[in-house]
Design an enzyme around this catalytic site. Structure first.
Site, mmCIF file in Angstrom:
data_model
loop_
_atom_site.group_PDB
_atom_site.id
_atom_site.type_symbol
_atom_site.label_atom_id
_atom_site.label_comp_id
_atom_site.label_asym_id
_atom_site.label_seq_id
_atom_site.Cartn_x
_atom_site.Cartn_y
_atom_site.Cartn_z
ATOM 1 N N LYS A 1 44.086 40.340 57.326
ATOM 2 C CA LYS A 1 43.636 39.376 58.343
ATOM 3 C C LYS A 1 44.720 38.328 58.597
ATOM 4 O O LYS A 1 45.059 38.038 59.738
ATOM 5 C CB LYS A 1 42.347 38.648 57.907
ATOM 6 C CG LYS A 1 41.167 39.558 57.648
ATOM 7 C CD LYS A 1 39.915 38.766 57.282
ATOM 8 C CE LYS A 1 40.012 37.957 55.998
ATOM 9 N NZ LYS A 1 40.170 38.760 54.776
ATOM 10 N N ARG B 1 31.634 33.812 57.688
ATOM 11 C CA ARG B 1 31.581 34.763 56.585
ATOM 12 C C ARG B 1 30.160 34.970 56.080
ATOM 13 O O ARG B 1 29.955 35.750 55.163
ATOM 14 C CB ARG B 1 32.408 34.176 55.441
ATOM 15 C CG ARG B 1 33.563 35.042 54.969
ATOM 16 C CD ARG B 1 34.320 34.185 53.980
ATOM 17 N NE ARG B 1 35.270 34.884 53.203
ATOM 18 C CZ ARG B 1 36.580 34.857 53.409
ATOM 19 N NH1 ARG B 1 37.080 34.219 54.443
ATOM 20 N NH2 ARG B 1 37.386 35.471 52.584
ATOM 21 N N ARG C 1 50.649 41.361 45.815
ATOM 22 C CA ARG C 1 50.994 40.025 46.341
ATOM 23 C C ARG C 1 51.104 39.025 45.191
ATOM 24 O O ARG C 1 52.044 38.227 45.145
ATOM 25 C CB ARG C 1 49.935 39.554 47.343
ATOM 26 C CG ARG C 1 50.131 38.110 47.789
ATOM 27 C CD ARG C 1 49.216 37.695 48.908
ATOM 28 N NE ARG C 1 47.820 37.661 48.512
ATOM 29 C CZ ARG C 1 46.815 37.479 49.360
ATOM 30 N NH1 ARG C 1 47.061 37.330 50.642
ATOM 31 N NH2 ARG C 1 45.579 37.432 48.931
ATOM 32 N N ARG D 1 48.022 32.916 44.034
ATOM 33 C CA ARG D 1 46.719 32.297 44.279
ATOM 34 C C ARG D 1 45.831 32.506 43.072
ATOM 35 O O ARG D 1 45.846 33.555 42.452
ATOM 36 C CB ARG D 1 46.084 32.947 45.523
ATOM 37 C CG ARG D 1 46.595 32.395 46.817
ATOM 38 C CD ARG D 1 46.206 33.242 48.002
ATOM 39 N NE ARG D 1 44.777 33.540 48.054
ATOM 40 C CZ ARG D 1 44.195 34.111 49.110
ATOM 41 N NH1 ARG D 1 44.911 34.432 50.170
ATOM 42 N NH2 ARG D 1 42.911 34.359 49.097
ATOM 43 N N ARG E 1 35.215 39.233 45.072
ATOM 44 C CA ARG E 1 35.393 38.857 46.477
ATOM 45 C C ARG E 1 34.966 40.011 47.383
ATOM 46 O O ARG E 1 34.391 39.803 48.451
ATOM 47 C CB ARG E 1 36.854 38.469 46.751
ATOM 48 C CG ARG E 1 37.206 37.078 46.228
ATOM 49 C CD ARG E 1 38.685 36.922 45.950
ATOM 50 N NE ARG E 1 39.531 37.020 47.117
ATOM 51 C CZ ARG E 1 40.860 37.258 47.064
ATOM 52 N NH1 ARG E 1 41.461 37.407 45.882
ATOM 53 N NH2 ARG E 1 41.564 37.320 48.158
HETATM 54 P P1 AP5 Z 1 46.700 39.377 53.983
HETATM 55 O O1 AP5 Z 1 47.201 39.395 55.377
HETATM 56 O O2 AP5 Z 1 46.914 38.172 53.155
HETATM 57 O O3 AP5 Z 1 45.169 39.809 53.943
HETATM 58 P P2 AP5 Z 1 43.873 38.920 54.137
HETATM 59 O O4 AP5 Z 1 42.851 39.814 54.745
HETATM 60 O O5 AP5 Z 1 44.201 37.662 54.855
HETATM 61 O O6 AP5 Z 1 43.551 38.683 52.607
HETATM 62 P P3 AP5 Z 1 43.161 37.346 51.820
HETATM 63 O O7 AP5 Z 1 43.467 37.605 50.397
HETATM 64 O O8 AP5 Z 1 43.713 36.141 52.468
HETATM 65 O O9 AP5 Z 1 41.623 37.450 52.075
HETATM 66 P P4 AP5 Z 1 40.434 36.601 51.672
HETATM 67 O O10 AP5 Z 1 39.531 36.891 52.805
HETATM 68 O O11 AP5 Z 1 39.901 36.916 50.330
HETATM 69 O O12 AP5 Z 1 41.009 35.136 51.564
HETATM 70 P P5 AP5 Z 1 40.728 33.795 52.323
HETATM 71 O O13 AP5 Z 1 41.934 32.969 52.211
HETATM 72 O O14 AP5 Z 1 40.141 34.028 53.661
HETATM 73 O O15 AP5 Z 1 47.331 40.670 53.250
HETATM 74 C C1 AP5 Z 1 47.148 40.883 51.868
HETATM 75 C C2 AP5 Z 1 48.421 41.518 51.285
HETATM 76 O O16 AP5 Z 1 48.602 42.822 51.848
HETATM 77 C C3 AP5 Z 1 49.707 40.738 51.609
HETATM 78 O O17 AP5 Z 1 50.569 40.758 50.513
HETATM 79 C C4 AP5 Z 1 50.290 41.511 52.802
HETATM 80 O O18 AP5 Z 1 51.673 41.386 52.866
HETATM 81 C C5 AP5 Z 1 49.836 42.931 52.526
HETATM 82 N N1 AP5 Z 1 49.607 43.712 53.739
HETATM 83 C C6 AP5 Z 1 49.035 43.279 54.901
HETATM 84 N N2 AP5 Z 1 48.990 44.281 55.803
HETATM 85 C C7 AP5 Z 1 49.533 45.377 55.203
HETATM 86 C C8 AP5 Z 1 49.760 46.741 55.612
HETATM 87 N N3 AP5 Z 1 49.417 47.181 56.844
HETATM 88 N N4 AP5 Z 1 50.330 47.581 54.719
HETATM 89 C C9 AP5 Z 1 50.666 47.161 53.483
HETATM 90 N N5 AP5 Z 1 50.495 45.887 53.028
HETATM 91 C C10 AP5 Z 1 49.926 45.012 53.878
HETATM 92 O O19 AP5 Z 1 39.566 33.146 51.428
HETATM 93 C C11 AP5 Z 1 39.821 32.750 50.095
HETATM 94 C C12 AP5 Z 1 38.601 32.080 49.504
HETATM 95 O O20 AP5 Z 1 38.285 30.893 50.258
HETATM 96 C C13 AP5 Z 1 37.288 32.885 49.531
HETATM 97 O O21 AP5 Z 1 37.192 33.784 48.460
HETATM 98 C C14 AP5 Z 1 36.269 31.755 49.464
HETATM 99 O O22 AP5 Z 1 36.196 31.260 48.149
HETATM 100 C C15 AP5 Z 1 36.871 30.691 50.349
HETATM 101 N N6 AP5 Z 1 36.475 30.827 51.764
HETATM 102 C C16 AP5 Z 1 37.276 31.175 52.816
HETATM 103 N N7 AP5 Z 1 36.576 31.220 53.963
HETATM 104 C C17 AP5 Z 1 35.295 30.888 53.650
HETATM 105 C C18 AP5 Z 1 34.103 30.788 54.420
HETATM 106 N N8 AP5 Z 1 34.072 31.032 55.740
HETATM 107 N N9 AP5 Z 1 32.952 30.421 53.764
HETATM 108 C C19 AP5 Z 1 32.964 30.175 52.439
HETATM 109 N N10 AP5 Z 1 34.064 30.271 51.651
HETATM 110 C C20 AP5 Z 1 35.229 30.628 52.252
HETATM 111 MG MG MG Z 2 43.986 35.613 54.420
#
Ligand code: AP5
Ligand code: MG
Length: 195
Positions: free
Chosen positions: A13, A88, A127, A135, A146
């Site tokens: 994402k 979410r 990562r 992280r 998650r």
């Molecule tokens: P990346 O692009 O970072 O993927 P992502 O989907 O953004 O993954 P996140 O780890 O950020 O997801 P998340 O949803 O758990 O975290 P968030 O910060 O939203 O890619 C991941 C890796 O893969 C990278 O190394 C990248 O280089 C690699 N990659 C990408 N594309 C690729 C490809 N095509 N091929 C190979 N490799 C590839 O949330 C974190 C925390 O915040 C949550 O757990 C929760 O505690 C809180 N939170 C966030 N939003 C909310 C909400 N709305 N409500 C409540 N709590 C929330």
């Molecule tokens: Mg992300």
């Protein structure tokens, strides 16, 4: 254009959002980045959310909604934005709808990133291995939690968007460029249709 990115942890994402906001010249609103910025700043909110994040648990809806709502009234959001990681949960999706309806607007496109769990775990762990300051939630135990949270709380909101005919599945396996192309196809089609 108002776009919502939905997908499990590690789906890409963040990676694809960064590219898409460049393509469309709209702001990238990442809920996870907003929360990590609060922690970094040592704010009161940051202190409240730190434990939720480290445990891989969602922060309370009310807190998340108020942070996003405050962001969406900023002037740069007037002609659209990309929401990455929000909504979410069902209450968050309802809150977003209320905010948008009050402004006479609606979500235009929901992009659902599809990636199998085994690949997600690999991506998140690699990562963490590559980062000097990984992280706190990028470890094997937390990533499974998650993913569970995604299945139980987030996936159900997609039904709601599917009914409205605005949800598009994006195959998230392949090179980053291939995934970007798939996303552009959806967005370009929407732009053609809506003039
Ligand atoms: P990346 O692009 O970072 O993927 P992502 O989907 O953004 O993954 P996140 O780890 O950020 O997801 P998340 O949803 O758990 O975290 P968030 O910060 O939203 O890619 C991941 C890796 O893969 C990278 O190394 C990248 O280089 C690699 N990659 C990408 N594309 C690729 C490809 N095509 N091929 C190979 N490799 C590839 O949330 C974190 C925390 O915040 C949550 O757990 C929760 O505690 C809180 N939170 C966030 N939003 C909310 C909400 N709305 N409500 C409540 N709590 C929330
Ligand atoms: Mg992300």
């Amino acid at each position: 254009m108002r776009i919502v990115f939905v997908g499990p942890p590690g789906a890409g994402k963040g990676t694809q959002s960064a590219r898409l906001v460049d393509y469309l010249s709209i702001p990238h609103i990442s809920s996870g980045d907003m929360l990590r910025a609060e922690i970094e700043a040592g704010s009161e909110t940051g202190k409240q959310v730190e434990q939720f994040l480290s445990a891989g648990k969602l922060v309370p809806d009310q807190l998340m909604v108020s942070l996003v709502a405050a962001r969406l009234i900023q002037p740069d959001c007037a002609s659209g934005y990309l929401l990455d990681g929000f909504p979410r949960t069902a209450p968050q999706a309802e809150a977003l709808d209320e905010i948008l309806t009050a402004a006479g607007r609606a979500v235009d496109i929901v992009l659902e990133m599809k990636v199998p769990e085994s690949i997600l775990v690999e991506r998140v762990l690699s990562r963490a291995a590559q980062s000097d300051s990984p992280r706190s939630d990028d470890n094997e135990a937390t990533v499974h939690d998650r993913f569970e949270t995604y299945r139980n709380s987030t996936e159900p909101i997609l039904g709601y968007y599917r009914k409205r005919g605005i949800c598009h599945e994006i195959e998230g396996v392949g090179t980053m460029e291939e995934v970007t192309e798939r996303i552009h196809r959806v967005v370009d089609k929407y732009r053609l249709k809506s003039g």
